[in-house]
Write a protein that holds these residues in place. Sequence first.
Motif, mmCIF file in Angstrom:
data_model
loop_
_atom_site.group_PDB
_atom_site.id
_atom_site.type_symbol
_atom_site.label_atom_id
_atom_site.label_comp_id
_atom_site.label_asym_id
_atom_site.label_seq_id
_atom_site.Cartn_x
_atom_site.Cartn_y
_atom_site.Cartn_z
ATOM 1 N N LEU A 143 3.667 3.758 0.698
ATOM 2 C CA LEU A 143 4.509 3.869 -0.492
ATOM 3 C C LEU A 143 3.714 4.376 -1.681
ATOM 4 O O LEU A 143 4.235 5.145 -2.507
ATOM 5 C CB LEU A 143 5.122 2.508 -0.821
ATOM 6 C CG LEU A 143 6.185 1.996 0.155
ATOM 7 C CD1 LEU A 143 6.694 0.631 -0.282
ATOM 8 C CD2 LEU A 143 7.341 2.979 0.253
ATOM 9 N N GLY A 144 2.463 3.967 -1.793
ATOM 10 C CA GLY A 144 1.632 4.468 -2.880
ATOM 11 C C GLY A 144 1.423 5.953 -2.792
ATOM 12 O O GLY A 144 1.470 6.669 -3.812
ATOM 13 N N GLU A 145 1.220 6.434 -1.581
ATOM 14 C CA GLU A 145 0.997 7.876 -1.409
ATOM 15 C C GLU A 145 2.272 8.665 -1.662
ATOM 16 O O GLU A 145 2.253 9.687 -2.359
ATOM 17 C CB GLU A 145 0.482 8.150 0.004
ATOM 18 C CG GLU A 145 0.099 9.598 0.235
ATOM 19 C CD GLU A 145 -0.654 9.805 1.534
ATOM 20 O OE1 GLU A 145 -0.990 10.968 1.826
ATOM 21 O OE2 GLU A 145 -0.912 8.821 2.249
ATOM 22 N N ALA A 194 13.686 0.573 -3.547
ATOM 23 C CA ALA A 194 14.550 0.871 -2.411
ATOM 24 C C ALA A 194 13.850 0.562 -1.091
ATOM 25 O O ALA A 194 14.504 0.364 -0.065
ATOM 26 C CB ALA A 194 14.978 2.340 -2.453
ATOM 27 N N GLN A 195 12.513 0.505 -1.116
ATOM 28 C CA GLN A 195 11.742 0.264 0.110
ATOM 29 C C GLN A 195 10.819 -0.949 0.012
ATOM 30 O O GLN A 195 10.243 -1.370 1.019
ATOM 31 C CB GLN A 195 10.913 1.506 0.439
ATOM 32 C CG GLN A 195 11.750 2.765 0.637
ATOM 33 C CD GLN A 195 10.883 3.982 0.854
ATOM 34 O OE1 GLN A 195 10.284 4.137 1.915
ATOM 35 N NE2 GLN A 195 10.802 4.850 -0.139
ATOM 36 N N ALA A 196 10.656 -1.482 -1.184
ATOM 37 C CA ALA A 196 9.811 -2.653 -1.395
ATOM 38 C C ALA A 196 10.585 -3.677 -2.207
ATOM 39 O O ALA A 196 11.344 -3.329 -3.114
ATOM 40 C CB ALA A 196 8.525 -2.262 -2.118
ATOM 41 N N VAL A 197 10.396 -4.946 -1.905
ATOM 42 C CA VAL A 197 11.157 -6.022 -2.555
ATOM 43 C C VAL A 197 10.534 -6.348 -3.917
ATOM 44 O O VAL A 197 9.330 -6.625 -3.995
ATOM 45 C CB VAL A 197 11.149 -7.278 -1.678
ATOM 46 C CG1 VAL A 197 11.940 -8.400 -2.348
ATOM 47 C CG2 VAL A 197 11.710 -6.977 -0.299
ATOM 48 N N PRO A 198 11.316 -6.314 -5.003
ATOM 49 C CA PRO A 198 10.763 -6.701 -6.308
ATOM 50 C C PRO A 198 10.475 -8.200 -6.350
ATOM 51 O O PRO A 198 11.336 -9.022 -6.025
ATOM 52 C CB PRO A 198 11.882 -6.347 -7.299
ATOM 53 C CG PRO A 198 12.789 -5.421 -6.561
ATOM 54 C CD PRO A 198 12.699 -5.822 -5.120
ATOM 55 N N VAL A 199 9.259 -8.550 -6.731
ATOM 56 C CA VAL A 199 8.888 -9.959 -6.902
ATOM 57 C C VAL A 199 8.100 -10.099 -8.198
ATOM 58 O O VAL A 199 7.578 -9.125 -8.739
ATOM 59 C CB VAL A 199 8.047 -10.499 -5.717
ATOM 60 C CG1 VAL A 199 8.851 -10.463 -4.429
ATOM 61 C CG2 VAL A 199 6.754 -9.712 -5.565
ATOM 62 N N GLY A 200 8.004 -11.338 -8.686
ATOM 63 C CA GLY A 200 7.299 -11.591 -9.931
ATOM 64 C C GLY A 200 5.792 -11.511 -9.773
ATOM 65 O O GLY A 200 5.250 -11.549 -8.661
ATOM 66 N N ASN A 201 5.099 -11.456 -10.909
ATOM 67 C CA ASN A 201 3.645 -11.304 -10.857
ATOM 68 C C ASN A 201 2.935 -12.578 -10.422
ATOM 69 O O ASN A 201 1.727 -12.560 -10.171
ATOM 70 C CB ASN A 201 3.095 -10.803 -12.192
ATOM 71 C CG ASN A 201 3.309 -11.769 -13.334
ATOM 72 O OD1 ASN A 201 4.329 -12.450 -13.427
ATOM 73 N ND2 ASN A 201 2.347 -11.828 -14.246
ATOM 74 N N SER A 202 3.654 -13.686 -10.281
ATOM 75 C CA SER A 202 3.036 -14.879 -9.701
ATOM 76 C C SER A 202 2.569 -14.605 -8.274
ATOM 77 O O SER A 202 1.589 -15.200 -7.804
ATOM 78 C CB SER A 202 4.011 -16.058 -9.720
ATOM 79 O OG SER A 202 5.160 -15.763 -8.948
ATOM 80 N N VAL A 203 3.244 -13.701 -7.575
ATOM 81 C CA VAL A 203 2.863 -13.365 -6.199
ATOM 82 C C VAL A 203 1.529 -12.620 -6.186
ATOM 83 O O VAL A 203 0.652 -12.908 -5.360
ATOM 84 C CB VAL A 203 3.963 -12.525 -5.523
ATOM 85 C CG1 VAL A 203 3.512 -12.066 -4.134
ATOM 86 C CG2 VAL A 203 5.255 -13.332 -5.407
ATOM 87 N N TRP A 204 1.351 -11.682 -7.089
ATOM 88 C CA TRP A 204 0.063 -10.977 -7.178
ATOM 89 C C TRP A 204 -1.051 -11.963 -7.541
ATOM 90 O O TRP A 204 -2.139 -11.920 -6.969
ATOM 91 C CB TRP A 204 0.155 -9.859 -8.214
ATOM 92 C CG TRP A 204 -1.090 -9.010 -8.306
ATOM 93 C CD1 TRP A 204 -2.216 -9.260 -9.057
ATOM 94 C CD2 TRP A 204 -1.362 -7.800 -7.594
ATOM 95 N NE1 TRP A 204 -3.153 -8.273 -8.877
ATOM 96 C CE2 TRP A 204 -2.658 -7.371 -7.980
ATOM 97 C CE3 TRP A 204 -0.636 -7.033 -6.682
ATOM 98 C CZ2 TRP A 204 -3.238 -6.198 -7.480
ATOM 99 C CZ3 TRP A 204 -1.212 -5.865 -6.187
ATOM 100 C CH2 TRP A 204 -2.501 -5.458 -6.582
ATOM 101 N N ARG A 205 -0.756 -12.847 -8.464
ATOM 102 C CA ARG A 205 -1.759 -13.831 -8.880
ATOM 103 C C ARG A 205 -2.112 -14.763 -7.728
ATOM 104 O O ARG A 205 -3.274 -15.160 -7.569
ATOM 105 C CB ARG A 205 -1.238 -14.610 -10.088
ATOM 106 C CG ARG A 205 -1.069 -13.730 -11.323
ATOM 107 C CD ARG A 205 -0.074 -14.293 -12.326
ATOM 108 N NE ARG A 205 -0.580 -15.440 -13.044
ATOM 109 C CZ ARG A 205 -0.643 -15.519 -14.371
ATOM 110 N NH1 ARG A 205 -0.240 -14.522 -15.130
ATOM 111 N NH2 ARG A 205 -1.095 -16.597 -14.949
ATOM 112 N N LEU A 206 -1.130 -15.112 -6.902
ATOM 113 C CA LEU A 206 -1.404 -15.924 -5.717
ATOM 114 C C LEU A 206 -2.334 -15.190 -4.762
ATOM 115 O O LEU A 206 -3.279 -15.780 -4.215
ATOM 116 C CB LEU A 206 -0.092 -16.280 -5.014
ATOM 117 C CG LEU A 206 -0.227 -17.021 -3.676
ATOM 118 C CD1 LEU A 206 -0.873 -18.389 -3.857
ATOM 119 C CD2 LEU A 206 1.136 -17.146 -3.000
#
Length: 345
Positions: A143-145, A194-206
């Motif tokens: 997805l990044g690419e 459309a291809q990745a689920v939006p989640v809050g930044n608490s997930v990145w911090r975890l």
Amino acid sequence: MNDWITALEGRHASDTRVEFDTPEPARQAMERTVIVPLVHMAVLDVSGTGADKLLQGQTSAQVELADGDFAPLTSFCTPKGRMLANAQLLRVSEDRYRLILHRELIGSLRDHLRKFAPFYKTELTIRDDLALLGLIGKEAEALGEVGFDLVPPRVWHQAGDGERQILAHPGSQPRLMVCLPQAQASEAFRQLSAQAVPVGNSVWRLHDIQAGLAWLTGAHYDALLPQMINWEALGGVSFKKGCYTGQEVVARAHFRGQVKKRLVRAQLEGEHLPELGASVNDAGGKSHGEVVAAEIDAYGQAEILAVLSTRDDLGPLHVDGQAVKRLKLPYPIERLDPESLAKAV
């Protein structure tokens, strides 16, 4: 709050937190690829003909290693070796460097560096016009690419140009951080959602916690040596460069083995999320350290990073009445030279 965040649907946000109506966000990140607005992180540009010399005298990184490919971790210290901030250092053009760090400390770091900037013909700019996005999961690199037309780099390296950069961070799953203009962020987030689920930044911090990666906040400003958050074990300290502010104390602590506290990873037996700076106590109530990061994991329990005494005889510990269960860090506690990371293939 970042202006582009207000355009996102189903979000609930503050200055350093954003959440969505997505159920079980931490579990989503285990099973699917997720996209995260990284509102707790911010960008400081250091630019000018003397930017490299200013940074070389203030940062624990070997600045010449930040060459537009390798993007090293670094820290800024007081003369006593206590950290004012830790960051990732990018080079985005010949005379422009970029620091990514926790939003709480970006103003104080700019003000600290301003004391030296006139001597090096350097400008310091907080880039509120930029946004940071995170991708976590098996499809993150693809997805990044596709989403940014940038080939994802190796961990602690960068790709891109002066407008957009993509960085790879460590973790149990691929993790990418993208820096781009705010004017592009809302549309990029919409398309990738459309291809990745939006989640809050608490997930990145975890995921940072699970990677044993602590970003300094205001709760520990001017309080910790870099080694107390295992920064040299992550390649965040060069012991091969010349002098920088705090270098003597940091080097002495390393070579004489005088680090009395270290970063540990743990899970708490409870659902209460402790405050940053919360004390880690023994059965008698004596403090042996404190929490530097905390988030709720996919199983509803708090995971933490804590700076804890290196003594072996601490006995059972607790935070806010919740028992501490130590977890394994994903890296050894030993010196990792950034020079070797820069050369590794």
